[in-house]
Design a protein around this motif. Structure first.
Motif, PDB file in Angstrom:
ATOM      1  N   HIS A  45      14.067  14.717 -27.397  1.00 29.50           N
ATOM      2  CA  HIS A  45      14.430  14.816 -28.812  1.00 29.50           C
ATOM      3  C   HIS A  45      15.302  13.645 -29.264  1.00 29.50           C
ATOM      4  O   HIS A  45      15.784  13.631 -30.403  1.00 29.50           O
ATOM      5  N   ASP A  46      15.492  12.665 -28.359  1.00 28.77           N
ATOM      6  CA  ASP A  46      16.307  11.503 -28.710  1.00 28.77           C
ATOM      7  C   ASP A  46      15.483  10.279 -29.075  1.00 28.77           C
ATOM      8  O   ASP A  46      16.016   9.197 -29.313  1.00 28.77           O
ATOM      9  N   GLY A  47      14.159  10.432 -29.109  1.00 29.19           N
ATOM     10  CA  GLY A  47      13.285   9.327 -29.502  1.00 29.19           C
ATOM     11  C   GLY A  47      13.004   8.310 -28.417  1.00 29.19           C
ATOM     12  O   GLY A  47      12.246   7.359 -28.638  1.00 29.19           O
ATOM     13  N   VAL A  48      13.552   8.501 -27.227  1.00 30.87           N
ATOM     14  CA  VAL A  48      13.382   7.532 -26.150  1.00 30.87           C
ATOM     15  C   VAL A  48      12.006   7.699 -25.498  1.00 30.87           C
ATOM     16  O   VAL A  48      11.552   8.816 -25.256  1.00 30.87           O
ATOM     17  N   ILE A  49      11.337   6.579 -25.247  1.00 28.36           N
ATOM     18  CA  ILE A  49      10.086   6.542 -24.485  1.00 28.36           C
ATOM     19  C   ILE A  49      10.410   5.968 -23.112  1.00 28.36           C
ATOM     20  O   ILE A  49      10.871   4.841 -23.004  1.00 28.36           O
ATOM     21  N   GLU A  50      10.163   6.748 -22.072  1.00 24.71           N
ATOM     22  CA  GLU A  50      10.559   6.340 -20.732  1.00 24.71           C
ATOM     23  C   GLU A  50       9.457   6.642 -19.725  1.00 24.71           C
ATOM     24  O   GLU A  50       8.953   7.760 -19.671  1.00 24.71           O
TER      25      GLU A  50
ATOM     26  N   ILE B 274       1.049   2.489 -20.679  1.00 21.15           N
ATOM     27  CA  ILE B 274       1.539   3.846 -20.914  1.00 21.15           C
ATOM     28  C   ILE B 274       2.673   3.831 -21.937  1.00 21.15           C
ATOM     29  O   ILE B 274       2.676   4.597 -22.911  1.00 21.15           O
ATOM     30  N   VAL B 275       3.636   2.953 -21.736  1.00 20.80           N
ATOM     31  CA  VAL B 275       4.778   2.836 -22.643  1.00 20.80           C
ATOM     32  C   VAL B 275       4.339   2.293 -23.994  1.00 20.80           C
ATOM     33  O   VAL B 275       4.753   2.795 -25.054  1.00 20.80           O
ATOM     34  N   ARG B 276       3.480   1.283 -23.969  1.00 19.05           N
ATOM     35  CA  ARG B 276       3.027   0.688 -25.224  1.00 19.05           C
ATOM     36  C   ARG B 276       2.255   1.693 -26.068  1.00 19.05           C
ATOM     37  O   ARG B 276       2.408   1.745 -27.305  1.00 19.05           O
ATOM     38  N   ALA B 277       1.422   2.529 -25.431  1.00 17.77           N
ATOM     39  CA  ALA B 277       0.657   3.535 -26.170  1.00 17.77           C
ATOM     40  C   ALA B 277       1.579   4.572 -26.788  1.00 17.77           C
ATOM     41  O   ALA B 277       1.395   4.988 -27.946  1.00 17.77           O
ATOM     42  N   ALA B 278       2.590   5.001 -26.036  1.00 14.62           N
ATOM     43  CA  ALA B 278       3.523   6.000 -26.565  1.00 14.62           C
ATOM     44  C   ALA B 278       4.303   5.450 -27.750  1.00 14.62           C
ATOM     45  O   ALA B 278       4.482   6.138 -28.772  1.00 14.62           O
ATOM     46  N   ARG B 279       4.756   4.228 -27.649  1.00 14.26           N
ATOM     47  CA  ARG B 279       5.521   3.633 -28.752  1.00 14.26           C
ATOM     48  C   ARG B 279       4.634   3.372 -29.962  1.00 14.26           C
ATOM     49  O   ARG B 279       5.082   3.523 -31.114  1.00 14.26           O
ATOM     50  N   LEU B 280       3.380   2.992 -29.711  1.00 12.27           N
ATOM     51  CA  LEU B 280       2.444   2.786 -30.816  1.00 12.27           C
ATOM     52  C   LEU B 280       2.228   4.081 -31.586  1.00 12.27           C
ATOM     53  O   LEU B 280       2.259   4.101 -32.833  1.00 12.27           O
TER      54      LEU B 280
ATOM     55  N   ALA C  50       3.281   4.833 -35.417  1.00 10.23           N
ATOM     56  CA  ALA C  50       2.227   5.136 -36.394  1.00 10.23           C
ATOM     57  C   ALA C  50       2.433   6.496 -37.053  1.00 10.23           C
ATOM     58  O   ALA C  50       2.086   6.684 -38.222  1.00 10.23           O
ATOM     59  N   SER C  51       2.973   7.439 -36.301  1.00 14.00           N
ATOM     60  CA  SER C  51       3.134   8.798 -36.829  1.00 14.00           C
ATOM     61  C   SER C  51       4.473   9.020 -37.513  1.00 14.00           C
ATOM     62  O   SER C  51       4.624   9.950 -38.307  1.00 14.00           O
ATOM     63  N   GLY C  52       5.468   8.168 -37.186  1.00 17.05           N
ATOM     64  CA  GLY C  52       6.795   8.343 -37.753  1.00 17.05           C
ATOM     65  C   GLY C  52       7.611   9.450 -37.102  1.00 17.05           C
ATOM     66  O   GLY C  52       8.674   9.810 -37.606  1.00 17.05           O
ATOM     67  N   THR C  53       7.135   9.980 -35.984  1.00 13.44           N
ATOM     68  CA  THR C  53       7.875  11.051 -35.326  1.00 13.44           C
ATOM     69  C   THR C  53       9.190  10.533 -34.758  1.00 13.44           C
ATOM     70  O   THR C  53       9.319   9.363 -34.391  1.00 13.44           O
ATOM     71  N   ARG C  54      10.172  11.416 -34.676  1.00  9.10           N
ATOM     72  CA  ARG C  54      11.458  11.083 -34.061  1.00  9.10           C
ATOM     73  C   ARG C  54      11.527  11.583 -32.623  1.00  9.10           C
ATOM     74  O   ARG C  54      12.554  11.428 -31.967  1.00  9.10           O
TER      75      ARG C  54
END
Length: 273
Positions: free
Chosen positions: A34-39, A54-60, A64-68
């Protein structure tokens, strides 16, 4: 099959190919944050964290969705790096599909495939998750239903530099286009891999492996390699071939698997879609 029918002005190649899934795959595990971190919690040797698909897809998808929301992801790496089995592309697609589900974003497969295409030409087929006839750079997909034999897949312990293969001046780039119907009806008689001659020239161990496997069934390169494969009518026949390989000391450094051909990817079953 992988036929190269032209080269575009942007340097990419126009292809005609058939994608089929197998039940040999990496596995990804997701935990919501819930902190927005992709790890990515376990590193892959030779790939920087932020460069990993894997990381690039998650951040993309996050952008794109604007989720937090964020996620921690771990991977069980079962596929060889640079083997031509689509491991990186399938992992990227799994991230897009998995996080769309976990984050409850509600994006369609078509929307996820468009995002995935910006990561790699092979990502869309893994998003859609069905055997397909593909054209363009591999993104123009038509679902097909193929036979589902047992495959022997061999990785002869070499790594292929895909860009170097596609830049090789001797690579065949002018194969005559064929129709999807002809490719499917003609089967193996219409199939070849236009990269194979170039790969065999640059990587003699792959030529040796192709010749070894051809003793038991017609062998072919997957993508630009380094993996190669052959189809068998039964699991037992495939397992017998792999067992014979393991008893040959001079080839014991090769990796070999028995895998079942599939028309729907394991990801589709995992997500129930």
């Amino acid at each position: 099959m992988l036929h190269i029918v032209g080269r575009r002005q942007d340097g990419y190649h126009e292809l005609q190919t058939i994608f089929q899934f197998i039940d040999l795959c990496d596995q990804l595990h997701f935990s919501p944050r819930h902190d927005g971190v992709i790890e990515l919690t376990n590193a892959i040797t030779g790939v920087a964290h932020d460069d990993n698909l894997i990381v690039r897809a998650a951040r993309l998808l996050q952008q794109a969705s604007g989720t937090r929301l964020g996620t921690s992801i771990s991977i069980d790496k079962n596929l060889p790096m640079g083997g031509g089995l689509g491991g990186g592309s399938s992992n990227a697609a799994t991230v897009l599909m998995g996080l769309n589900h976990l984050w409850k974003l509600g994006l369609t497969k078509a929307e996820l495939a468009r995002l995935g295409l910006t990561l790699g030409a092979d990502v869309p087929v893994f998003v859609h998750g069905h055997s397909a006839w593909a054209e363009g750079v591999g993104e123009k997909l038509t679902s097909v239903t193929l036979d589902t034999p047992w495959f022997v897949v061999i990785h002869p312990s070499v790594s292929v530099a895909t860009p170097a293969i596609f830049q090789d001046p001797e690579l065949t780039r002018d194969s005559h286009p064929i129709t999807m119907a002809r490719a499917l009806q003609g089967g193996a008689s219409e199939w070849r891999n236009d990269c194979e001659a170039t790969v065999k020239k640059r990587y003699p161990p792959i030529a040796v492996a192709l010749d070894w496997l051809a003793q038991y069934a017609p062998s072919r390169l997957t993508g630009t390699g380094a993996c190669l494969f052959a189809a068998f009518d039964s699991q037992q026949a495939a397992q017998t071939t792999v067992a014979g390989l393991m008893h040959q000391q001079k080839h014991q450094h090769w990796q070999a698997w028995v895998a079942r051909g599939l028309n729907a990817s394991p990801l589709q079953d995992a997500l129930g879609c």
